[in-house]
Design a protein around this motif. Sequence first.
Motif, PDB file in Angstrom:
ATOM      1  N   UNK A  78      -3.836 -17.021 -23.773  1.00 25.00           N
ATOM      2  CA  UNK A  78      -3.407 -17.995 -24.950  1.00 25.00           C
ATOM      3  C   UNK A  78      -1.970 -16.747 -25.795  1.00 25.00           C
ATOM      4  N   UNK A  79      -1.398 -17.756 -26.361  1.00 31.03           N
ATOM      5  CA  UNK A  79      -0.314 -16.820 -26.822  1.00 31.03           C
ATOM      6  C   UNK A  79      -0.414 -16.660 -28.499  1.00 31.03           C
ATOM      7  N   UNK A  80       0.392 -15.612 -28.908  1.00 27.24           N
ATOM      8  CA  UNK A  80      -0.136 -15.221 -30.059  1.00 27.24           C
ATOM      9  C   UNK A  80      -0.805 -15.969 -30.805  1.00 27.24           C
ATOM     10  N   UNK A  81      -1.630 -15.848 -31.769  1.00 29.46           N
ATOM     11  CA  UNK A  81      -1.520 -17.254 -33.059  1.00 29.46           C
ATOM     12  C   UNK A  81      -2.804 -18.478 -32.465  1.00 29.46           C
ATOM     13  N   UNK A  82      -2.877 -18.083 -31.117  1.00 32.25           N
ATOM     14  CA  UNK A  82      -3.665 -19.523 -30.374  1.00 32.25           C
ATOM     15  C   UNK A  82      -4.950 -19.689 -31.001  1.00 32.25           C
ATOM     16  N   UNK A 129       6.612 -18.535 -10.647  1.00 33.15           N
ATOM     17  CA  UNK A 129       5.122 -17.486 -10.585  1.00 33.15           C
ATOM     18  C   UNK A 129       3.376 -18.320 -11.253  1.00 33.15           C
ATOM     19  N   UNK A 130       2.994 -17.833 -11.027  1.00 31.51           N
ATOM     20  CA  UNK A 130       1.795 -17.806 -11.978  1.00 31.51           C
ATOM     21  C   UNK A 130       1.759 -17.947 -14.032  1.00 31.51           C
ATOM     22  N   UNK A 131       2.871 -16.674 -13.388  1.00 28.18           N
ATOM     23  CA  UNK A 131       3.192 -15.948 -14.898  1.00 28.18           C
ATOM     24  C   UNK A 131       4.309 -17.407 -15.424  1.00 28.18           C
ATOM     25  N   UNK A 174      -1.578 -12.397 -21.285  1.00 27.94           N
ATOM     26  CA  UNK A 174      -1.052 -12.207 -20.590  1.00 27.94           C
ATOM     27  C   UNK A 174      -1.720 -12.712 -19.016  1.00 27.94           C
ATOM     28  N   UNK A 175      -0.647 -13.754 -18.395  1.00 29.91           N
ATOM     29  CA  UNK A 175      -1.439 -14.585 -17.144  1.00 29.91           C
ATOM     30  C   UNK A 175      -1.743 -13.414 -16.545  1.00 29.91           C
ATOM     31  N   UNK A 176      -0.528 -12.495 -16.607  1.00 32.84           N
ATOM     32  CA  UNK A 176      -0.979 -11.673 -14.856  1.00 32.84           C
ATOM     33  C   UNK A 176      -1.983 -11.002 -15.081  1.00 32.84           C
ATOM     34  N   UNK A 177      -2.415 -10.419 -16.077  1.00 34.07           N
ATOM     35  CA  UNK A 177      -3.734  -9.339 -15.840  1.00 34.07           C
ATOM     36  C   UNK A 177      -4.881 -10.216 -16.388  1.00 34.07           C
ATOM     37  N   UNK A 178      -4.805 -11.480 -16.591  1.00 28.76           N
ATOM     38  CA  UNK A 178      -6.564 -12.206 -16.496  1.00 28.76           C
ATOM     39  C   UNK A 178      -6.204 -12.592 -14.808  1.00 28.76           C
ATOM     40  N   UNK A 179      -4.935 -12.512 -14.251  1.00 27.65           N
ATOM     41  CA  UNK A 179      -5.193 -13.033 -12.810  1.00 27.65           C
ATOM     42  C   UNK A 179      -5.853 -11.973 -11.871  1.00 27.65           C
ATOM     43  N   UNK A 180      -5.900 -10.638 -12.731  1.00 26.01           N
ATOM     44  CA  UNK A 180      -6.566  -8.940 -11.479  1.00 26.01           C
ATOM     45  C   UNK A 180      -8.241  -9.669 -12.581  1.00 26.01           C
ATOM     46  N   UNK A 181      -8.529  -9.648 -12.727  1.00 24.40           N
ATOM     47  CA  UNK A 181      -9.490 -10.130 -13.544  1.00 24.40           C
ATOM     48  C   UNK A 181     -11.205 -10.921 -13.963  1.00 24.40           C
TER      49      UNK A 181
END
Length: 301
Positions: free
Chosen positions: A34-38, A282-284, A186-193
């Motif tokens: 989620x974005x900052x403050x979510x 893209x996923x992002x 970051x979705x890109x980060x989570x997509x790899x983890x």
Amino acid sequence: MITAENLTKRFGSHTAVDNVSFVARPGQVTGFLGPNGAGKSTTMRMIMGLDRPTSGSTTVNGKPFASHRDPMTQAGALLDAKAAHPGRRAVDHLRLLAATNGLPAKRVADVLDLTGLTDVANRRIGGFSLGMHQRLGIAATMLGDPQVLIFDEPVNGLDPEGVHWVRGFARARAAEGRTVFISSHLMSEMAQTADHIIVLGKGRVLADAPLNQFLRAAENPNVRVRVSDATVLGSLLAADGVTITQTAADSLEVAGLPSHLIARAAALEGLELHELTPLSASLEEAYLALTDEATEYRSAV
Ligand SMILES: Nc1ncnc2c1ncn2[C@@H]1O[C@H](COP(=O)(O)OP(=O)(O)OP(=O)(O)O)[C@@H](O)[C@H]1O
């Protein structure tokens, strides 16, 4: 296992977490996006009993975290990597934590080894890089060998090697059968983890699904079609899992079908295509559209 049920937290008139329910399961990395403050950190603090919910409840391994007799053997949380005293040596920081929580002193050597900090164990924490701080915070979460791990933005600010290490560490702990709950913007980060992703926006759960569903949604973006007869093409494409919205006499928006199948259906019927445009690549972008409260994507995921 972590559960949240109708969890709500208000700060004055501001609702930081709004009726949030989810389950984070053993053997999986659950990404909390989620974005900052979510409201991600506030949710994590409530799970760990550091903030009291306005309403709703959370459990860790079946009970509220604070009601466990041995909390550090149930869950470890990295919420603020800089929380350790800068003048203390890393090994002493961990020894103190172990002693005050009734954990065996030998765990200190185990977790230093596990996080690759053995060689710097006698250095003062004030001289640590961000990556070393992060490793030390993660070492502390493992002192009680808990089943549940909670990391708040663990890769923020890390160099690529640090990011790679945190990712591998999280995956390895999940492979051992632990519940790993990690926040990120970051979705890109989570997509790899992550194996499973929960997206939070303005305090609410916008999506809760296995990662591969997000990947499929990104591979099959909505497609804008302009065609000689939109009504005929729309009825040809109708099928389970396909959503068709007629936006004008000659236009459709199609979710759930790749462009080439739409083109083939039009060609077989002798319809003339004027446009065939994938609307998100893209996923992002899919994630950004979701947190932007784009309703098409919420239903697509
Ligand atoms: N103690 C507090 N008092 C008042 N408002 C708070 C407090 N803690 C958090 N908030 C507010 O609650 C909302 C959610 O904050 P939270 O830190 O949980 O979000 P987040 O998703 O973790 O974002 P970030 O990545 O920026 O930390 C924000 O609007 C924040 O300003």
